[in-house]
Design a protein around this motif. Sequence first.
Motif, PDB file in Angstrom:
ATOM      1  N   LEU A 183      -0.454  10.106   7.160  1.00 38.54           N
ATOM      2  CA  LEU A 183       0.606  10.998   6.692  1.00 38.54           C
ATOM      3  C   LEU A 183       0.750  10.918   5.181  1.00 38.54           C
ATOM      4  CD1 LEU A 183       2.983  12.891   7.240  1.00 38.54           C
ATOM      5  CD2 LEU A 183       4.386  10.881   7.717  1.00 38.54           C
ATOM      6  N   LYS A 184       0.662   9.719   4.624  1.00 39.44           N
ATOM      7  CA  LYS A 184       0.832   9.543   3.182  1.00 39.44           C
ATOM      8  C   LYS A 184      -0.299  10.190   2.394  1.00 39.44           C
ATOM      9  CE  LYS A 184       1.178   5.981  -0.406  1.00 39.44           C
ATOM     10  NZ  LYS A 184       0.086   6.529  -1.225  1.00 39.44           N
ATOM     11  N   TYR A 185      -1.546   9.876   2.756  1.00 37.18           N
ATOM     12  CA  TYR A 185      -2.665  10.315   1.926  1.00 37.18           C
ATOM     13  C   TYR A 185      -2.990  11.795   2.106  1.00 37.18           C
ATOM     14  CZ  TYR A 185      -3.443   5.449   0.766  1.00 37.18           C
ATOM     15  OH  TYR A 185      -3.282   4.173   0.315  1.00 37.18           O
ATOM     16  N   VAL A 186      -2.851  12.312   3.325  1.00 33.70           N
ATOM     17  CA  VAL A 186      -3.137  13.731   3.529  1.00 33.70           C
ATOM     18  C   VAL A 186      -2.133  14.597   2.784  1.00 33.70           C
ATOM     19  CG1 VAL A 186      -3.150  15.557   5.263  1.00 33.70           C
ATOM     20  CG2 VAL A 186      -4.366  13.436   5.698  1.00 33.70           C
ATOM     21  N   SER A 187      -0.858  14.181   2.775  1.00 33.28           N
ATOM     22  CA  SER A 187       0.165  14.997   2.118  1.00 33.28           C
ATOM     23  C   SER A 187       0.017  14.998   0.594  1.00 33.28           C
ATOM     24  CB  SER A 187       1.560  14.481   2.496  1.00 33.28           C
ATOM     25  OG  SER A 187       1.728  13.134   2.084  1.00 33.28           O
ATOM     26  N   GLU A 188      -0.754  14.052   0.038  1.00 31.92           N
ATOM     27  CA  GLU A 188      -0.950  14.029  -1.409  1.00 31.92           C
ATOM     28  C   GLU A 188      -1.998  15.039  -1.878  1.00 31.92           C
ATOM     29  OE1 GLU A 188      -1.946  10.034  -2.378  1.00 31.92           O
ATOM     30  OE2 GLU A 188       0.124   9.301  -2.270  1.00 31.92           O
ATOM     31  N   PHE A 189      -2.858  15.525  -0.966  1.00 36.87           N
ATOM     32  CA  PHE A 189      -3.884  16.492  -1.344  1.00 36.87           C
ATOM     33  C   PHE A 189      -3.334  17.915  -1.289  1.00 36.87           C
ATOM     34  CE2 PHE A 189      -6.704  13.081   0.440  1.00 36.87           C
ATOM     35  CZ  PHE A 189      -7.268  12.729  -0.781  1.00 36.87           C
ATOM     36  N   ASP A 190      -3.909  18.764  -2.113  1.00 40.04           N
ATOM     37  CA  ASP A 190      -3.601  20.186  -2.044  1.00 40.04           C
ATOM     38  C   ASP A 190      -4.327  20.761  -0.832  1.00 40.04           C
ATOM     39  OD1 ASP A 190      -3.689  23.021  -2.328  1.00 40.04           O
ATOM     40  OD2 ASP A 190      -3.232  22.788  -4.463  1.00 40.04           O
TER      41      ASP A 190
END
Length: 220
Positions: free
Chosen positions: A49-56
């Motif tokens: 959840l953390k890393y995917v939400s940081e990408f455009d």
Amino acid sequence: LSRFLTTAVLSIIAARILGTVQYGIYSIFMWVVIAGLLLSNLGLHGALLKYVSEFDPVQQQLYIKAVLRFITTINIILLFFVSLILIFLAHPLSNAFTLVHIPPYIFRLAGVMLWPMAITQLNTFMLSGLQRFFSLMLGDLLAAVLALTAVLLVLSIWHTVTAYILTLIGVRILVGAFYSMRVYQALNRSAPLPLPPYDKNRIVRYTGNISIKAFLDEVV
């Protein structure tokens, strides 16, 4: 909200129909499943959840797919080993409970139940990271309707904890398939729009508290 309400209603219905002993066995079954889930994800879902939400989600889909592929692979490997332990070591685990007799097949069913629950949980975190909140709401509503309908139908015919568990496994498989389809659509058909960035000065104007801006400047 629908998930918690459904769990509460199902607990009341199952406890009334199954009785104290059988519902107690189901409670231990769910404890084993939840413990297996904790061992099989090891915090990977929160990291997803953390890393995917940081990408455009529009410009960086390749990075999103790489993260999803890596975390999914690790999760499936851990899940495979935990489910094998529950299935093939069912008798030793059953003998470990001295106060109450838990049949070995309950642990085997827990090993089977791990798969649809873990897949549903993983897809839920994927959709959260991809900002597909309508799909999450629709999935929760589908799970609530299916679970209530199937449990009422099955328990009206078979008043056993095995029938109750198998019904929940079937519902989890259907809901997991729905979430998997939604994840596939989000990654391959249409890109979700990223959330708009927040304005720190606008937050200060709305709240009237200058300390909030100082806090945001410090942590962001």
